[in-house]
Design an enzyme around this catalytic site. Structure first.
Site, PDB file in Angstrom:
ATOM      1  CG  ASP A  52      -1.951   1.249   1.702  1.00  9.65           C
ATOM      2  OD1 ASP A  52      -1.656   1.370   0.793  1.00  9.65           O
ATOM      3  OD2 ASP A  52      -1.081   1.349   3.179  1.00  9.65           O
ATOM      4  CG  ASP A 101      -0.996   8.118   1.213  1.00 12.79           C
ATOM      5  OD1 ASP A 101      -0.779   8.886   1.306  1.00 12.79           O
ATOM      6  OD2 ASP A 101      -1.882   7.651   0.371  1.00 12.79           O
ATOM      7  CG  ASP A 123      -1.860   2.305   6.301  1.00 13.28           C
ATOM      8  OD1 ASP A 123      -2.114   2.325   5.482  1.00 13.28           O
ATOM      9  OD2 ASP A 123      -2.050   3.567   6.786  1.00 13.28           O
TER      10      ASP A 123
HETATM   11  O1  LIG Z   1      -4.466   3.317  -0.434  1.00  9.53           O
HETATM   12  P1  LIG Z   1      -3.698   4.015   0.027  1.00  9.53           P
HETATM   13  O2  LIG Z   1      -2.234   4.714  -0.541  1.00  9.53           O
HETATM   14  O3  LIG Z   1      -2.890   3.565   1.553  1.00  9.53           O
HETATM   15  O4  LIG Z   1      -4.917   5.870   0.167  1.00  9.53           O
HETATM   16  C1  LIG Z   1      -5.144   5.547   1.025  1.00  9.53           C
HETATM   17  C2  LIG Z   1      -5.743   7.269   1.020  1.00  9.53           C
HETATM   18  O5  LIG Z   1      -4.222   7.926   1.250  1.00  9.53           O
HETATM   19  C3  LIG Z   1      -3.795   8.837   1.424  1.00  9.53           C
HETATM   20  O6  LIG Z   1      -4.674   9.422   2.163  1.00  9.53           O
HETATM   21  C4  LIG Z   1      -3.918   9.140   3.546  1.00  9.53           C
HETATM   22  O7  LIG Z   1      -2.820   9.734   4.044  1.00  9.53           O
HETATM   23  C5  LIG Z   1      -2.421  11.013   3.851  1.00  9.53           C
HETATM   24  C6  LIG Z   1      -1.211  12.192   3.992  1.00  9.53           C
HETATM   25  O8  LIG Z   1      -0.684  10.806   4.734  1.00  9.53           O
HETATM   26  C7  LIG Z   1      -3.504  11.686   5.110  1.00  9.53           C
HETATM   27  O9  LIG Z   1      -3.512  12.942   4.735  1.00  9.53           O
HETATM   28  C8  LIG Z   1      -5.252  11.653   4.769  1.00  9.53           C
HETATM   29  O10 LIG Z   1      -5.442  11.725   6.114  1.00  9.53           O
HETATM   30  C9  LIG Z   1      -4.992   9.489   5.131  1.00  9.53           C
HETATM   31  O11 LIG Z   1      -6.404   9.044   4.597  1.00  9.53           O
HETATM   32  C10 LIG Z   1      -4.840  10.228  -0.057  1.00  9.53           C
HETATM   33  O12 LIG Z   1      -4.479  11.145   0.228  1.00  9.53           O
HETATM   34  C11 LIG Z   1      -5.889   9.287  -0.073  1.00  9.53           C
HETATM   35  O13 LIG Z   1      -7.372   9.841  -1.742  1.00  9.53           O
HETATM   36  C12 LIG Z   1      -6.588   7.989  -0.540  1.00  9.53           C
HETATM   37  O14 LIG Z   1      -7.434   7.197  -0.885  1.00  9.53           O
END
Ligand SMILES: O=P(O)(O)OC[C@H]1O[C@H](O[C@H]2O[C@H](CO)[C@@H](O)[C@H](O)[C@H]2O)[C@H](O)[C@@H](O)[C@@H]1O
Length: 411
Positions: free
Chosen positions: A152, A154, A351
């Site tokens: 993954d 983020d 995560d």
């Molecule tokens: O599947 P992933 O790669 O984990 O993406 C899931 C979401 O990730 C991002 O948001 C998350 O990370 C951001 C930066 O650290 C944080 O600000 C946010 O609160 C988290 O939800 C991304 O911006 C989303 O669009 C994704 O869906």
């Protein structure tokens, strides 16, 4: 998974329409978008349907617990909490034995005592040994098998930060990832758009799946019937598998409406990932969470072909197709000729709640290890855990060193 089965569209039939007809919703992409200023629904909707509770418990899942604990304890004791989550037994810190009582909404620590007591909730569900400590076990099981890595983005490769546009990987993490991709087929499966995650990772040697697996790029050498031909950033021909393609106009439309209905909520931020869209509330005052949730809820009432899932302080709006990160893992394994679990060991590190679909596929198919990245207790379908992105990097580096020591530079 039989790939021929994904040649049929995974779009679910609309229960309100006669068989063999589908409807994408009420979108009006041929007309200029008029966004009606509707009377907002009562926030009771999002209280009763559980959205608000889900929002409160997202990222980290036990915010109160962590805060309470951090207020009271030095870092050694925080380590104690972490290890007690992962391992049964007694916990000794600085020659003292600790009593830890964990319930679903609080941790209390008494010190020093002779017994470590944990409630049945923790005993039954919260046992995920450290993947670093279980490293020998993993490589024993991998012996003579081809390892394939799914990651993954983020919270796994980049730490969670307030601004989604500034979620960068460290230089060390990129080097570790480069090493991993040298020896093992490696794919990133992210909720972000494929282009965005590629821009953030910047390595050509990986496979990328964006929009929670609804946008998969795989190489031309792989023959598959349900794909679109395209070119990558280096103008190399590639295949794209996009099971929610017909939803693009609707997602664009909903994205614009969501921007409009949230623009007066301080800190709200809407992202368009092409096949899905996200409404972030990490930077919104908690007092306004019910309002933001209610507005998203009201918009979705007009789009029965879209559904909502919860991420880390983010509301994810996506098509109601039968597709998720787990399906993307199966698709990639099959497409890459790696679906025989007697010969292949898959490792998926993530995560987020959306990663649970992938953990489930690996667990139920006995295909390998799901590794949950979390520093606080969480319920999961993963087998193992890592504490944070630093431990993810260490784990990836350990895999590279093991490969180099045992097999030289052979791929
Ligand atoms: O599947 P992933 O790669 O984990 O993406 C899931 C979401 O990730 C991002 O948001 C998350 O990370 C951001 C930066 O650290 C944080 O600000 C946010 O609160 C988290 O939800 C991304 O911006 C989303 O669009 C994704 O869906």
């Amino acid at each position: 998974m039989d790939l021929s089965s994904v040649n049929a569209s995974p779009v679910l039939a609309d229960p309100l329409l006669p068989m063999n007809q589908t409807r994408l919703g009420f979108h009006s992409s041929v007309f200029p978008l008029l966004i009606p200023k509707k009377k907002p629904g009562k926030v009771d909707d999002v209280r009763s349907n559980g959205w608000l509770d889900a929002m409160r418990s997202s990222s980290p899942p036990c915010k109160r617990m962590v805060k309470d604990v951090e207020d009271e304890l030095a870092s050694d004791e925080n380590d104690l909490i972490y290890y007690s989550w992962k391992n049964d037994g007694l916990f000794v810190v600085k020659k003292k034995l600790y009593l830890i009582i964990v319930s679903s909404n609080a941790i209390s620590i008494c010190t020093p005592l002779l017994i470590c007591y944990r409630c049945s909730f923790c005993y039954s569900k919260l046992k995920y040994p450290s993947a670093l400590k279980s490293f020998d076990h993993i490589i024993n099981r991998a012996n003579n098998k081809k390892i394939v890595i799914f990651l993954d983005y983020d919270g796994t490769l980049s730490p969670i930060v307030d601004d989604p546009n500034r979620a960068f990987m460290s230089i060390d993490m990129r080097a570790a990832l480069k090493g991993i991709a040298k020896y093992f087929p490696t794919a990133i499966i992210s909720g972000r758009s494929r282009n965005k995650v590629y821009e953030l990772v910047g390595l050509t040697e990986l496979f990328y799946a964006g929009s929670h697996g609804m946008d998969i790029m795989f190489p031309m050498s792989i023959n598959h019937t349900n794909y679109i031909r395209s070119t990558d950033k280096q103008d190399k021909e590639v295949n794209l598998f996009q099971p929610a393609r017909e939803f693009i106009p609707m997602i664009n439309e909903v994205f614009r409406i969501l921007v409009n209905v949230t623009n007066d909520i301080r800190g709200a931020f809407v992202e368009n990932h092409k096949f899905c869209t996200s409404v972030h509330y990490r930077n919104v005052d908690e007092k306004s969470w019910a309002m933001i949730a209610q507005r998203v809820h009201d918009v979705l009432k007009d789009y029965p072909r879209l559904r909502l899932t919860h991420g880390r302080k983010v509301l994810e709006v996506r098509p109601i197709i039968d597709w998720d990160k787990g399906k993307a893992v199966e698709f990639l394994l099959q497409s890459l000729g790696l679906s025989n679990s007697d010969e292949v060991l898959a490792i998926y590190i993530g995560d987020d709640r959306t990663d649970e679909d992938a953990f489930k596929v690996l667990r139920e198919g006995k295909r390998g290890y799901g590794i949950l990245v979390s520093s606080v207790p969480k319920e999961s379908k993963a087998f193992l855990s890592l504490r944070d992105t630093l431990e993810v990097k260490d784990f990836l580096k350990s895999l590279v060193s093991w490969k180099e020591q045992n097999y030289g530079n052979d791929k």
